[in-house]
Design a protein around this motif. Structure first.
Motif, PDB file in Angstrom:
ATOM      1  N   ALA A 160      -4.119 -15.976  34.007  1.00  0.00           N
ATOM      2  CA  ALA A 160      -4.458 -16.192  35.422  1.00  0.00           C
ATOM      3  C   ALA A 160      -3.967 -17.545  35.915  1.00  0.00           C
ATOM      4  O   ALA A 160      -3.380 -17.655  37.003  1.00  0.00           O
ATOM      5  N   GLU A 161      -4.181 -18.612  35.120  1.00  0.00           N
ATOM      6  CA  GLU A 161      -3.773 -19.936  35.560  1.00  0.00           C
ATOM      7  C   GLU A 161      -2.254 -20.029  35.640  1.00  0.00           C
ATOM      8  O   GLU A 161      -1.696 -20.638  36.554  1.00  0.00           O
ATOM      9  N   GLN A 162      -1.560 -19.424  34.678  1.00  0.00           N
ATOM     10  CA  GLN A 162      -0.102 -19.433  34.690  1.00  0.00           C
ATOM     11  C   GLN A 162       0.435 -18.707  35.916  1.00  0.00           C
ATOM     12  O   GLN A 162       1.426 -19.121  36.518  1.00  0.00           O
ATOM     13  N   ILE A 163      -0.243 -17.636  36.308  1.00  0.00           N
ATOM     14  CA  ILE A 163       0.172 -16.880  37.489  1.00  0.00           C
ATOM     15  C   ILE A 163      -0.025 -17.717  38.749  1.00  0.00           C
ATOM     16  O   ILE A 163       0.820 -17.720  39.661  1.00  0.00           O
ATOM     17  N   ARG A 164      -1.132 -18.446  38.814  1.00  0.00           N
ATOM     18  CA  ARG A 164      -1.384 -19.296  39.985  1.00  0.00           C
ATOM     19  C   ARG A 164      -0.350 -20.421  40.075  1.00  0.00           C
ATOM     20  O   ARG A 164       0.111 -20.778  41.169  1.00  0.00           O
ATOM     21  N   ILE A 165       0.009 -20.980  38.920  1.00  0.00           N
ATOM     22  CA  ILE A 165       1.076 -21.988  38.906  1.00  0.00           C
ATOM     23  C   ILE A 165       2.386 -21.375  39.395  1.00  0.00           C
ATOM     24  O   ILE A 165       3.130 -21.986  40.167  1.00  0.00           O
ATOM     25  N   SER A 166       2.664 -20.150  38.964  1.00  0.00           N
ATOM     26  CA  SER A 166       3.889 -19.467  39.371  1.00  0.00           C
ATOM     27  C   SER A 166       3.942 -19.297  40.886  1.00  0.00           C
ATOM     28  O   SER A 166       5.007 -19.414  41.498  1.00  0.00           O
ATOM     29  N   LYS A 167       2.769 -19.027  41.495  1.00  0.00           N
ATOM     30  CA  LYS A 167       2.757 -18.866  42.953  1.00  0.00           C
ATOM     31  C   LYS A 167       3.121 -20.183  43.630  1.00  0.00           C
ATOM     32  O   LYS A 167       3.855 -20.200  44.635  1.00  0.00           O
ATOM     33  N   LYS A 168       2.649 -21.290  43.090  1.00  0.00           N
ATOM     34  CA  LYS A 168       3.001 -22.587  43.666  1.00  0.00           C
ATOM     35  C   LYS A 168       4.501 -22.848  43.552  1.00  0.00           C
ATOM     36  O   LYS A 168       5.095 -23.506  44.410  1.00  0.00           O
ATOM     37  N   LEU A 169       5.104 -22.320  42.490  1.00  0.00           N
ATOM     38  CA  LEU A 169       6.537 -22.537  42.286  1.00  0.00           C
ATOM     39  C   LEU A 169       7.390 -21.720  43.248  1.00  0.00           C
ATOM     40  O   LEU A 169       8.444 -22.175  43.696  1.00  0.00           O
ATOM     41  N   VAL A 170       6.943 -20.500  43.560  1.00  0.00           N
ATOM     42  CA  VAL A 170       7.774 -19.631  44.407  1.00  0.00           C
ATOM     43  C   VAL A 170       7.448 -19.788  45.891  1.00  0.00           C
ATOM     44  O   VAL A 170       8.244 -19.377  46.743  1.00  0.00           O
ATOM     45  N   GLN A 171       6.290 -20.364  46.208  1.00  0.00           N
ATOM     46  CA  GLN A 171       5.910 -20.565  47.607  1.00  0.00           C
ATOM     47  C   GLN A 171       6.773 -21.663  48.220  1.00  0.00           C
ATOM     48  O   GLN A 171       6.810 -22.799  47.733  1.00  0.00           O
ATOM     49  N   LEU A 172       7.494 -21.356  49.289  1.00  0.00           N
ATOM     50  CA  LEU A 172       8.343 -22.348  49.940  1.00  0.00           C
ATOM     51  C   LEU A 172       7.495 -23.329  50.747  1.00  0.00           C
ATOM     52  O   LEU A 172       6.445 -22.965  51.297  1.00  0.00           O
ATOM     53  N   ASP A 173       7.954 -24.562  50.815  1.00  0.00           N
ATOM     54  CA  ASP A 173       7.235 -25.629  51.506  1.00  0.00           C
ATOM     55  C   ASP A 173       7.751 -25.739  52.940  1.00  0.00           C
ATOM     56  O   ASP A 173       8.907 -26.117  53.158  1.00  0.00           O
ATOM     57  N   CYS A 174       6.899 -25.438  53.897  1.00  0.00           N
ATOM     58  CA  CYS A 174       7.301 -25.513  55.307  1.00  0.00           C
ATOM     59  C   CYS A 174       7.020 -26.874  55.926  1.00  0.00           C
ATOM     60  O   CYS A 174       7.104 -27.030  57.157  1.00  0.00           O
ATOM     61  N   GLN A 175       6.656 -27.847  55.093  1.00  0.00           N
ATOM     62  CA  GLN A 175       6.341 -29.184  55.594  1.00  0.00           C
ATOM     63  C   GLN A 175       7.290 -30.232  55.009  1.00  0.00           C
ATOM     64  O   GLN A 175       6.918 -31.383  54.820  1.00  0.00           O
ATOM     65  N   THR A 176       8.508 -29.844  54.707  1.00  0.00           N
ATOM     66  CA  THR A 176       9.478 -30.794  54.174  1.00  0.00           C
ATOM     67  C   THR A 176       9.751 -31.904  55.191  1.00  0.00           C
ATOM     68  O   THR A 176      10.043 -31.609  56.365  1.00  0.00           O
ATOM     69  N   PRO A 177       9.640 -33.157  54.791  1.00  0.00           N
ATOM     70  CA  PRO A 177       9.889 -34.246  55.752  1.00  0.00           C
ATOM     71  C   PRO A 177      11.373 -34.308  56.139  1.00  0.00           C
ATOM     72  O   PRO A 177      12.246 -34.396  55.277  1.00  0.00           O
ATOM     73  N   LEU A 178      11.635 -34.256  57.445  1.00  0.00           N
ATOM     74  CA  LEU A 178      13.007 -34.281  57.955  1.00  0.00           C
ATOM     75  C   LEU A 178      13.143 -35.415  58.971  1.00  0.00           C
ATOM     76  O   LEU A 178      12.216 -35.664  59.750  1.00  0.00           O
TER      77      LEU A 178
END
Length: 933
Positions: A242-260
């Motif tokens: 379960a924890e590995q899966i949750r980490i995986s979600k953080k890895l594949v979730q794109l960040d829409c708050q990238t500083p530009l």
């Protein structure tokens, strides 16, 4: 709307620049700029794709704003979440690396916004811009087919596959993932991604993940209700991971708050500026595209002038060696300036000076660097005054930086994946620096470049390469350290003398790289170098540093046993000779054999002594004489004792308690590895004594040694390349190939076959691969030459395809001067058109080279892939001996290791080559190497 604004009615196109680059690189053949050999194939493809995109933009869907987004070559926040993220990705091909900055320059030349942000992937930047544009009321088209971006598809955001020119909307996303865009991340978190090394849930793929998400609504609900799942294995997987899966979600979730640091409005579409664009295209020497763009823009095309790349030594307009003087760096400010130069240049040639040749024990004396011809520097670290000793003891000379300070300053740049490190036999420097905590990557090696281009034509040491290709004679090391009893260590060399020598090494290495790099493409060996040579550097370095444990007591007992065996054989020899003599004396042995016993074949040299070489003794033994046969036995035991059981004890590293062999990548021209100090490749396996030596190689407590060995790989390759139906079918059916050959040749049934008959067939099977003659086979089997030749004649009658293969291979070698393996390795055959005795050897070598070379290529491919395949296991790859790999693994994981390693080895030829026969790997486990093998 102003030029700086963005809102309703605007349409933003976001081009995935990295996807364009890789598509261009893999879709087109290698291409170099004729004037200087610079690789430009990916740049050419990128420019053509970008120009086509720009030319096609008209109508209602045309963008008002556009940007090309690139990955920045550095680690991202995801590596902080999961250090193994993208760890499995292979290094960039060397000819692609210098093209990345050119694609950025190309984007700006087309007057299109070029965006990358350190610490964030291109996908995150695309996600941020897409969300901002959507929230501002505009429309977004993501020009890419990357599945990782499909989570962004939705209201106001679509994708466009630029290759298929196909729109990707919610329906297409659902077709691919089985869920809508809003649940793509949940499916990816479960399924994982082997390319990016996202772990996911073991055993759950995309289809299963989609079924689960559709049933339970979302990932968190699924994990919270995992105990409700009926299938026991799936239920336990979701609970355990379960924890590995949750980490995986953080890895594949794109960040829409990238500083530009720019606004959407700044991405407004701009027409190309003809002068800037055509200047870039003409500098790249893209004649066709330059003309096409000039016509479209309504201007005259500039002339594109280039000269063919020269394969001659260094171009005459290069500065002379050391033109700007070699610097000796003695303060950190000067070192920082060099580091800034390295970062700006994107590459550096590096060489280490040490107290010895054993990388596991040598001390670091200094480091030399070069970034361009004419410039190089030396950083002295541990030079001493006084006589001291070879290993650098004595008082440290003043004016030297502290080793820790220098390594701390260099570490970021040496570990920066965006900066290429160039070395000559760079594996040595890699290990020296690894012992100081630096993992140098990426690296390229001029010795291996020369090997890929010139295997079999000359040696690949730096001094010879410098004279041959640069017309430069390097400073001889003997001028600095002397020779014989008066020799000193490099640490004792005065700094003012050491600096020119060391800096010259770095500059020569840089110039060799500049010479060889364009030739890899023009000579069609880039693939072989990038897939078979360069990736082996860290693989072998890791193996060599791991070492293997040996049991000193076992070695001592074997030495004693071998001494007794030698004594017994000496007694037999003296009885057969009718007198006592020194068995180790060739002169005395020759007199016994040819003067006293009057045996035939005696040849006297200039000194009057008879030759008693192995060839002479084998011929005599084949004639049925016992004395020469016993002498051969005695010599083998004596060699085992001196070379292994005695010598191995002195090779145990006092710090690790293990033996650390060193592998030569550029030794045999067929690609076979060779090991030295000690040589573990030539331990005999056919004799009981040779097999016993492997008993001394042991696993540490709680561990086991595992051996995986290709079964008859060269015969399998022969069956494939020569297209021999009988052999191919036998291998597919798992039949004993030697028994089958014996049955076909000698018309005897397989059942109840005489082992001697099978042995003869085995000798012929393997002998034919090496182009063996009747003379050679007669020696191997110790049978009359006429009988051996009859065996070979019968063999070719049964398998005529082999003769066809041999004749074609020799003809190709004579025409081209080289042969190639299935995987593109080029093996030169310089003596193939010679006459006389040398012609036979060259012919046999040419016949064998594609077969032995392909076998070597396959095990190299397996070794390169092995690290990623077993990284999750408590195991290390320790040794490679011809067709065998040896591992050390915790006892509880031995079977899992065998399964993982066998899968890699048996599929190692793919996808480059689809063999028509299966590769089979035999495996064994034991407390020592003999038991495992």
């Amino acid at each position: 709307m102003t030029s700086t604004g963005f809102g309703k009615g605007c349409h933003l196109h976001l081009i995935d620049g990295s996807a364009f680059i890789f598509r261009a690189y893999h879709a087109l053949p290698p291409l170099t700029r004729k004037s200087d050999g610079l690789p430009i194939g990916a740049v050419a493809g990128f420019c053509n794709m970008l120009w086509k995109y720009i030319s096609d933009q008209n109508g209602s869907n045309a963008p008002t704003h556009v940007a090309v987004i690139f990955d920045h070559s550095s680690k991202t926040f995801r590596n902080d979440i999961y250090p193994e993220y993208k760890a499995n990705r292979p290094e960039l091909p060397e000819d692609l690396r210098p093209q990345f900055p050119l694609t950025r320059e190309a984007t700006r030349a087309f007057n299109v916004a070029c965006i990358e942000t350190e610490g964030f992937e291109a996908d995150d930047i695309i996600a941020t811009l897409a969300c901002q544009a959507r929230d501002a009321g505009g429309a977004v088209t993501i020009v890419s087919s990357d599945k990782d971006l499909m989570q962004l598809v939705g209201q106001g955001v679509n994708m466009l596959d630029p290759i298929k020119n196909k729109a990707i909307g919610p329906d297409e996303v659902a077709e691919k993932f089985g869920v809508g865009p809003d649940r793509v991340v949940d499916v990816q978190a479960l399924a994982g991604d082997s390319v990016d090394n996202v772990p996911g849930a073991p055993g759950i793929g995309v289809k299963t993940a989609a079924l689960l998400i559709n049933e339970y609504g979302d990932l968190e609900a699924l994990l919270e209700r995992a105990e409700e799942i009926r299938q026991p294995k799936r239920r336990q997987t979701l609970i355990d991971f379960a924890e590995q899966i949750r980490i995986s979600k953080k890895l594949v979730q794109l960040d829409c708050q990238t500083p530009l640091d720019f606004s959407l409005g700044s991405l407004e579409v701009r027409d190309p500026e003809s002068e800037a664009l055509l200047d870039f295209l003409s500098r790249m020497e893209f004649r066709t595209l330059t003309a096409r763009v000039a016509e479209k823009l309504g201007v005259e095309a500039p002339a594109v002038v280039s000269a063919p790349t020269s394969v001659a030594p260094a171009a005459p307009d290069l500065p002379v060696m050391g033109a700007n003087g070699y610097q000796t760096l003695s303060d950190l400010a000067a070192l920082d300036a060099w580091i800034d130069d390295i970062r700006e240049t994107g590459h550096v040639a590096i060489d280490t000076e040490t107290t010895g040749l054993d990388e596991m024990q040598a001390g670091l004396v200094g480091i030399s660097l070069a970034v361009r011809p004419g410039d190089a520097c030396y950083i002295p670290l541990a030079h001493v005054e006084g006589e001291g000793d070879l290993f650098g003891s004595g008082d440290r000379l003043p004016g030297q930086l502290e080793t820790a300070d220098v390594l701390s300053a260099l570490k970021p740049v040496l570990e920066d994946p965006a900066i290429l490190k160039i070395g000559q036999n760079v594996k040595y420097d890699w290990k020296i620096l690894a012992r100081h905590g630096i993992s140098m990557t990426p690296v390229t090696d001029t010795m291996l470049m020369s090997y890929a281009l010139n295997a079999g034509t000359h040696n690949h040491g730096m001094d010879e390469l410098a004279e041959r290709y640069l017309g430069h004679k390097c400073i001889p090391i003997k001028e600095l350290i002397g020779s014989g009893k008066s020799q000193i260590g490099f640490a004792q060399v005065a700094i003012d003398k050491a600096a020119p020598y060391a800096a010259e090494d770095a500059e020569v290495t840089l110039r060799l790289w500049q010479h060889f790099a364009p030739l890899l493409s023009s000579e069609r060996v880039t693939t072989a170098y990038e897939t078979l040579e360069r990736p082996m550097i860290p693989v072998l370095a890791d193996m060599e540093m791991a070492g293997v444990k040996v049991n000193g007591d076992t070695l001592k007992r074997m030495s004693n046993a071998f001494a007794q065996k030698m004594a017994q054989l000496e007694e037999e020899i003296h009885q057969l000779a009718g007198e006592k003599f020194n068995v180790g004396s060739p002169k005395q042995l020759g007199e016994i054999l040819f003067d006293k016993m009057s045996l035939s074949g005696g040849k006297q040299g200039k000194t009057g002594a008879y030759s008693t070489s192995a060839d002479v003794l084998e011929d005599l033994a084949a004639e049925g004489h016992d004395l020469p046969a016993r002498i051969l036995d005695w010599r083998q035991v004596a060699k085992l004792k001196s070379t292994y059981t005695d010598a191995l004890q002195s090779h145990v590293n006092p710090d690790t308690g293990r033996v650390h062999t060193s592998y030569s990548i550029a030794g045999a021209q067929t690609g076979r590895l060779a090991s030295t100090d000690p040589n573990l490749q030539n331990i005999p396996v056919r004799s009981d004594e040779g097999r016993r030596i492997r008993e001394a190689f042991v696993a540490t407590p709680g561990h086991r040694l595992v051996s995986l060995d290709y079964s008859q790989i060269e015969l399998r390759i022969l069956a494939h390349v020569a297209d021999i139906p009988a052999l191919k079918q036998a291998f597919r059916d798992g039949i004993d190939i030697h028994a089958m050959t014996a049955s076909q040749m000698f018309h005897v049934p397989v059942e109840g076959m005489d082992p001697m008959v099978r042995r003869q067939a085995k000798a012929i099977n393997f002998g034919v691969i090496y182009g063996i003659s009747g003379y050679g086979l007669s020696r191997n089997l110790r049978i009359p030459r006429a009988e051996a030749q009859a065996f070979i004649n019968t063999y070719f009658e049964r398998f005529p395809e082999i003769r066809v293969y041999m004749d074609k291979t020799v003809a190709d070698a004579k025409e081209h001067g080289f042969v190639r393996t299935l995987f593109g390795r080029r093996i030169n055959t310089p003596g193939i058109n010679a006459s006389g005795p040398a012609a036979g050897g060259a012919r046999r070598a040419a016949i064998n080279a594609p077969i032995q070379g392909a076998a070597a290529d396959i095990i190299r491919r397996a070794m390169i892939r092995m690290h990623a395949a077993i990284r999750h296991l408590p195991a290390k790859m320790l040794l490679q001996v011809h067709d065998e790999l040896v591992f050390e693994v915790e006892e509880s994981a031995a079977e899992e290791l065998i399964a993982a390693a066998r899968q890699v080895m048996e599929a190692a030829a793919e996808p480059a080559v689809k063999l028509s026969v299966p590769l089979v790997v035999d495996a064994g486990i034991g407390e020592n190497w003999a038991e495992a093998h």
